[in-house]
Design a protein around this motif. Structure first.
Motif, PDB file in Angstrom:
ATOM      1  N   TYR A 172       0.763  -1.211  -0.047  1.00 32.77           N
ATOM      2  CA  TYR A 172      -0.017   0.060   0.064  1.00 32.77           C
ATOM      3  C   TYR A 172       0.794   1.336   0.026  1.00 32.77           C
ATOM      4  N   THR A 173       1.885   1.302   0.953  1.00 36.82           N
ATOM      5  CA  THR A 173       2.841   2.546   1.134  1.00 36.82           C
ATOM      6  C   THR A 173       3.256   2.677  -0.204  1.00 36.82           C
ATOM      7  N   ALA A 174       3.991   1.678  -0.785  1.00 40.40           N
ATOM      8  CA  ALA A 174       4.801   1.796  -1.985  1.00 40.40           C
ATOM      9  C   ALA A 174       3.785   2.135  -3.216  1.00 40.40           C
ATOM     10  N   GLY A 175       2.468   1.847  -3.101  1.00 35.80           N
ATOM     11  CA  GLY A 175       1.428   1.987  -4.383  1.00 35.80           C
ATOM     12  C   GLY A 175       1.254   3.604  -4.137  1.00 35.80           C
ATOM     13  N   ARG A 176       1.252   4.007  -2.845  1.00 36.27           N
ATOM     14  CA  ARG A 176       0.819   5.481  -2.667  1.00 36.27           C
ATOM     15  C   ARG A 176       2.133   6.312  -3.011  1.00 36.27           C
ATOM     16  N   ALA A 177       3.380   5.769  -2.985  1.00 33.54           N
ATOM     17  CA  ALA A 177       4.524   6.650  -3.421  1.00 33.54           C
ATOM     18  C   ALA A 177       4.681   6.790  -4.947  1.00 33.54           C
ATOM     19  N   LEU A 178       4.157   5.652  -5.560  1.00 34.08           N
ATOM     20  CA  LEU A 178       4.224   5.485  -6.695  1.00 34.08           C
ATOM     21  C   LEU A 178       3.127   6.428  -7.548  1.00 34.08           C
ATOM     22  N   ARG A 179       2.014   6.353  -6.804  1.00 32.22           N
ATOM     23  CA  ARG A 179       0.570   7.235  -7.276  1.00 32.22           C
ATOM     24  C   ARG A 179       1.118   8.778  -7.120  1.00 32.22           C
ATOM     25  N   ALA A 180       1.587   9.013  -6.166  1.00 34.12           N
ATOM     26  CA  ALA A 180       2.034  10.460  -5.924  1.00 34.12           C
ATOM     27  C   ALA A 180       2.933  10.989  -6.878  1.00 34.12           C
ATOM     28  N   VAL A 181       3.769  10.391  -7.361  1.00 33.94           N
ATOM     29  CA  VAL A 181       4.885  10.748  -8.368  1.00 33.94           C
ATOM     30  C   VAL A 181       4.346  10.815  -9.686  1.00 33.94           C
ATOM     31  N   LYS A 182       3.121  10.047  -9.877  1.00 35.14           N
ATOM     32  CA  LYS A 182       2.468  10.310 -11.096  1.00 35.14           C
ATOM     33  C   LYS A 182       1.445  11.602 -11.406  1.00 35.14           C
ATOM     34  N   LEU A 183       1.239  11.921 -10.144  1.00 39.12           N
ATOM     35  CA  LEU A 183       0.474  13.132  -9.892  1.00 39.12           C
ATOM     36  C   LEU A 183       1.239  14.290  -9.535  1.00 39.12           C
ATOM     37  N   ASP A 184       2.651  14.167  -9.733  1.00 33.88           N
ATOM     38  CA  ASP A 184       3.538  15.223  -9.559  1.00 33.88           C
ATOM     39  C   ASP A 184       3.701  15.719  -8.273  1.00 33.88           C
ATOM     40  N   ASP A 185       3.227  14.787  -7.256  1.00 30.16           N
ATOM     41  CA  ASP A 185       3.375  15.458  -5.868  1.00 30.16           C
ATOM     42  C   ASP A 185       4.421  14.927  -5.294  1.00 30.16           C
ATOM     43  N   TYR A 186       5.518  15.608  -5.259  1.00 31.02           N
ATOM     44  CA  TYR A 186       6.847  14.941  -4.763  1.00 31.02           C
ATOM     45  C   TYR A 186       6.972  15.043  -3.096  1.00 31.02           C
TER      46      TYR A 186
END
Ligand code: HEM
Length: 201
Positions: free
Chosen positions: A121-135
């Motif tokens: 879950y945490t890895a998925g959230r990190a991946l999603r955030a980068v796709k949304l440009d939310d660094y």
């Protein structure tokens, strides 16, 4: 975080990754821990071998993503990131299957299942955030994800402490699948909040 502490984290991550390579490529799986583990892995070799092979790569690659000079090399950071996330998902799914044959009974097995789910879950959230440009969110979720990856180190330290204190494996192993990651998450959550406070003040 002090440089010494950071390099201690890197060193211990690489040491456990090396332990996993040596212990699982050259010895009978489970032999380094307990005969009951060896028997369980002999009956189900693939789940543990896939789990160890993928997870050790995540453990070895992860720390380098937090070094600012390497992070500035975008292609390198992105490539290592994709390797890390892929290995977390493979290690997490195979970790779920391995949890069903883990030692320590239902409490232990539930702990590993919760850890595997949170890890993905945490890895998925990190991946999603980068796709949304939310660094900012990306870096916070990546920190949580690695705190959970680091459970591989914490559990072996706790295993060592248990054995060194003279306890039998059966007496303490059942709780390690919880104690190996809850403190890590508490520490990283504290560090994330401290960092947010610093940025806003
Ligand atoms: C963070 C999520 C993880 C979960 C949910 C998880 C789950 C598990 C489970 C259920 C077992 C079986 C334990 C037993 O038989 O009693 C296991 C064993 C093992 N895992 Fe993981 N694991 C994780 C991370 C890692 C990482 C990052 C590594 C990297 C080295 C790793 C390496 C191993 C090894 C080598 C074993 C075999 C036991 C030993 O030799 O110490 N695991 N894991």
């Amino acid at each position: 975080m002090s440089k010494t502490l950071f390099w201690l984290l890197v060193g211990s991550s690489l040491a456990v990754a090396l332990y996993a390579v040596l212990g699982y490529a050259f010895l009978t799986p489970g032999r380094t821990v307990h005969p009951a583990m060896m028997a369980a892995y002999a009956a189900h070799p693939w789940r543990i071998l896939i789990h160890v092979a993928a997870s050790l790569v995540a453990l070895a690659v992860g720390p380098f993503q937090f070094i600012p000079s390497l992070r500035r090399r975008r292609t390198l950071h992105r490539t290592l990131g994709m390797i890390y996330f892929s290995m977390v998902f493979i290690g997490g799914i195979s970790g779920l299957f391995t949890a069903t044959i883990a030692q320590g009974g239902i409490i232990s097995q539930t702990g590993f299942i919760v850890l595997a789910l949170l890890w993905m879950y945490t890895a998925g959230r990190a991946l999603r955030a980068v796709k949304l440009d939310d660094y900012v969110a990306h870096s916070e979720w990546a920190m949580r994800s690695f705190a959970l990856t680091f459970a591989a180190v914490t559990i072996r330290v706790q295993l060592g402490i248990g054995f060194a204190s003279g306890y039998a494996f059966e007496d303490f192993y059942w709780m390690l699948s919880w104690t190996c990651w809850i403190p890590n998450l508490i520490v990283i959550e504290w560090a994330i909040r401290k960092n947010r406070f610093k940025m806003h003040n």
